[in-house]
Design a protein around this motif. Sequence first.
Motif, short mmCIF file in Angstrom:
data_model
loop_
_atom_site.label_atom_id
_atom_site.label_comp_id
_atom_site.label_asym_id
_atom_site.label_seq_id
_atom_site.Cartn_x
_atom_site.Cartn_y
_atom_site.Cartn_z
N GLY A 1 0.79 -1.23 0.00
CA GLY A 1 0.00 0.00 0.00
C GLY A 1 0.81 1.27 0.00
O GLY A 1 0.37 2.29 -0.53
N SER A 2 2.02 1.21 0.59
CA SER A 2 2.88 2.40 0.64
C SER A 2 4.31 1.96 0.89
O SER A 2 4.56 0.84 1.38
CB SER A 2 2.43 3.36 1.74
N VAL A 3 5.25 2.84 0.59
CA VAL A 3 6.66 2.54 0.84
C VAL A 3 6.90 2.40 2.34
O VAL A 3 7.69 1.55 2.78
CB VAL A 3 7.56 3.65 0.24
N ARG A 4 6.21 3.20 3.14
CA ARG A 4 6.39 3.13 4.60
C ARG A 4 5.97 1.75 5.12
O ARG A 4 6.70 1.14 5.91
CB ARG A 4 5.56 4.23 5.26
N ASN A 5 4.80 1.29 4.71
CA ASN A 5 4.35 -0.04 5.17
C ASN A 5 5.27 -1.14 4.64
O ASN A 5 5.57 -2.11 5.34
CB ASN A 5 2.92 -0.29 4.71
N PHE A 6 5.69 -0.97 3.39
CA PHE A 6 6.61 -1.94 2.80
C PHE A 6 7.88 -2.06 3.63
O PHE A 6 8.36 -3.16 3.93
CB PHE A 6 6.96 -1.52 1.36
N SER A 7 8.44 -0.92 4.01
CA SER A 7 9.70 -0.92 4.77
C SER A 7 9.54 -1.64 6.11
O SER A 7 10.39 -2.43 6.52
CB SER A 7 10.17 0.51 4.99
N LYS A 8 8.44 -1.36 6.77
CA LYS A 8 8.17 -2.03 8.05
C LYS A 8 8.07 -3.54 7.86
O LYS A 8 8.67 -4.32 8.61
CB LYS A 8 6.88 -1.49 8.65
N ASN A 9 7.34 -3.95 6.83
CA ASN A 9 7.09 -5.37 6.62
C ASN A 9 8.32 -6.11 6.12
O ASN A 9 8.58 -7.25 6.52
CB ASN A 9 5.93 -5.56 5.64
N ILE A 10 9.10 -5.48 5.24
CA ILE A 10 10.28 -6.19 4.73
C ILE A 10 11.34 -6.34 5.82
O ILE A 10 12.04 -7.37 5.88
CB ILE A 10 10.88 -5.51 3.48
N ASN A 11 11.46 -5.36 6.71
CA ASN A 11 12.42 -5.50 7.81
C ASN A 11 12.03 -6.66 8.73
O ASN A 11 12.89 -7.42 9.19
CB ASN A 11 12.51 -4.20 8.61
N GLU A 12 10.73 -6.80 8.98
CA GLU A 12 10.27 -7.93 9.79
C GLU A 12 10.52 -9.24 9.07
O GLU A 12 10.95 -10.23 9.68
CB GLU A 12 8.76 -7.77 10.08
N TYR A 13 10.29 -9.26 7.78
CA TYR A 13 10.52 -10.45 6.95
C TYR A 13 12.00 -10.85 6.98
O TYR A 13 12.33 -12.03 7.14
CB TYR A 13 10.06 -10.14 5.52
N LEU A 14 12.87 -9.87 6.83
CA LEU A 14 14.31 -10.17 6.81
C LEU A 14 14.78 -10.75 8.14
O LEU A 14 15.64 -11.64 8.16
CB LEU A 14 15.10 -8.91 6.48
N LYS A 15 14.19 -10.29 9.22
CA LYS A 15 14.59 -10.78 10.54
C LYS A 15 14.01 -12.17 10.83
O LYS A 15 14.71 -13.06 11.31
CB LYS A 15 14.16 -9.79 11.63
N THR A 16 12.72 -12.36 10.52
CA THR A 16 12.06 -13.60 10.91
C THR A 16 12.27 -14.73 9.90
O THR A 16 12.45 -15.88 10.28
CB THR A 16 10.55 -13.38 11.12
N GLU A 17 12.27 -14.39 8.62
CA GLU A 17 12.38 -15.43 7.60
C GLU A 17 13.83 -15.76 7.24
O GLU A 17 14.16 -16.91 6.98
CB GLU A 17 11.63 -15.00 6.32
N ILE A 18 14.68 -14.75 7.22
CA ILE A 18 16.07 -14.97 6.79
C ILE A 18 17.02 -14.97 7.99
O ILE A 18 18.04 -15.65 7.97
CB ILE A 18 16.48 -13.92 5.74
N GLY A 19 16.67 -14.21 9.01
CA GLY A 19 17.48 -14.24 10.23
C GLY A 19 18.56 -13.19 10.32
O GLY A 19 19.45 -13.30 11.18
#
Length: 399
Positions: free
Chosen positions: A141-159
Motif C-alpha cells: 500500500g505504501s513505501v512506509r508499510n513496505f519498509s516495516k514489513n520487509i524488515n520484519e521479513y528479513l529478521k524472521t524469515e532470513i534471520g
Amino acid sequence: MTVKNLGGANLKKIAMVLVTILLINSKLTFIAYADPTSGAPTLSSEAAILLDQKTGQVLYDKNSTAQMYPASLTKIATAIYAIEKGNLDDIVTVSSKARNVEGTRVYLAEGEQISLKKLLQGLLINSGNDAGIAIAEHLDGSVRNFSKNINEYLKTEIGVQDTNFVNPHGLFDPNHVTTAEDMARITQYAMKNETFREIMSIKELDWTGEAWSTTLYNHHKLMREIPYEGVTGGKTGYVDQSGQTLVTTAERGNLSLIAVTLKGNTQTEAYNDTIELLDFGFENFKTTQIVKGKKFESEDGVPFLATKNLNYTQMKTGDVKLEVTNDGTLTVVQSNEALNTSFQLKEVKQNTAVASSKASSPDRDQEQIPFTSNISFYFFMLIIVLGVFGMVYTRVLKR
C-alpha cells in the motif's frame, strides 16, 4: 622437536600400522588439505565477504559486520520478498510516485498496467527504481508499510539482524543500512528460489512498455563485458554515500560462491576485489556432501544416520575427520578450525522383534538337532523292520 632418521624398513612398518588404524577405525574419515591463509585476498573495498552458498560457511571476510549503505543491492531483498509474498501474475498499476522517482528507471508511465513478474525483471536486470516503488505500493500500500514489513521479513524469515531498509530501491537515506554478511545471507536465501535465480541470471531482455521499448542489459560486468567463468548472477549498486557495491554469485563443479563487496572507490576496484574473492574460493575450497541415509557409529557403538543430505565446506588439501558423540552430534573437524561444523544425526533404534528372534534362534537350533536325529533313527528302524518282514515272508512262501 628432534626428528630421528628412519630406515626404509621402519618406514614400511609405520605405514602398515597407520593403514591398519585407518581401516579399523571406521568412525573417522580422513582427507588431506592445506592452509590457504597466505594466499588470502588483499581488497580495496571497505567491507567484503565470501560465502559458500550451499553451506553458509564464511570463507573470507573484511569488516563484514560493519553497517554500511547498500545502494541498489537492496533490490535483491525487495525481489525475494515480492516473489514470496506476491503473485507473479498480478497486474500492478503504476502510480505517479513510482513514475517520478529519481535515479535508474525502466521508464514506467503513470497509470501503466504491468505484471509483477515484469516489474521484478526491470528491478533486477536494469535496476529500475520506479519498478521498486511500484512493487512496494502494490504489496503493502505504501513505501512506509513496505519498509516495516520487509524488515520484519528479513529478521524472521532470513534471520539477519543488522539490516534496516526504509525503501525498496536503495536510494540514500542515513537509516538505510546493511552489512556485507547480511547481504550475503539475504542472497543465499534468495538463490534457493527458482524464480529469483532465473531472473538474477538474465543477461539481456527485450522490454516493451508504454513509454519505453528497448533491450535491457544486466549491469553486472562479469555477466557480459568481462565474463568470469561460472558466474550465475549479480547485482550492482552505487550512490555517492555507498560507493561501489557489488553482489556476485558463481558456481564451478560442486562449489557455489557468493561474493559481496561494499564501498569500493571505483568500479574497477569493486570488480577486481570480486574476482580476487572468487579466485580465492575456487582455488582453495570445495563443498563435500554426506548423503542422506549414511550410517555412523559413536565411539560407544551407538548407531546413527543422516536424515538428509549434509553439506560442509572443506579446503582442497589437508585433514578432515568426522566424529560422532553418543548424543548423535556429528562434528566435522578440520585443520582450519574456522571451517569446523556440526550436524545432528538420528539414532537408529534396533528392531526388538528381530533382535528377539535372533536371540532365540540358538535354542531352536538345539531343538532341531534331536529332531533330525529322531528322523534318522526312525528311518533306520523302518529298514530293519522291512528286512525282518521280508525274511519272514520269504520263509512262508518256501513252505
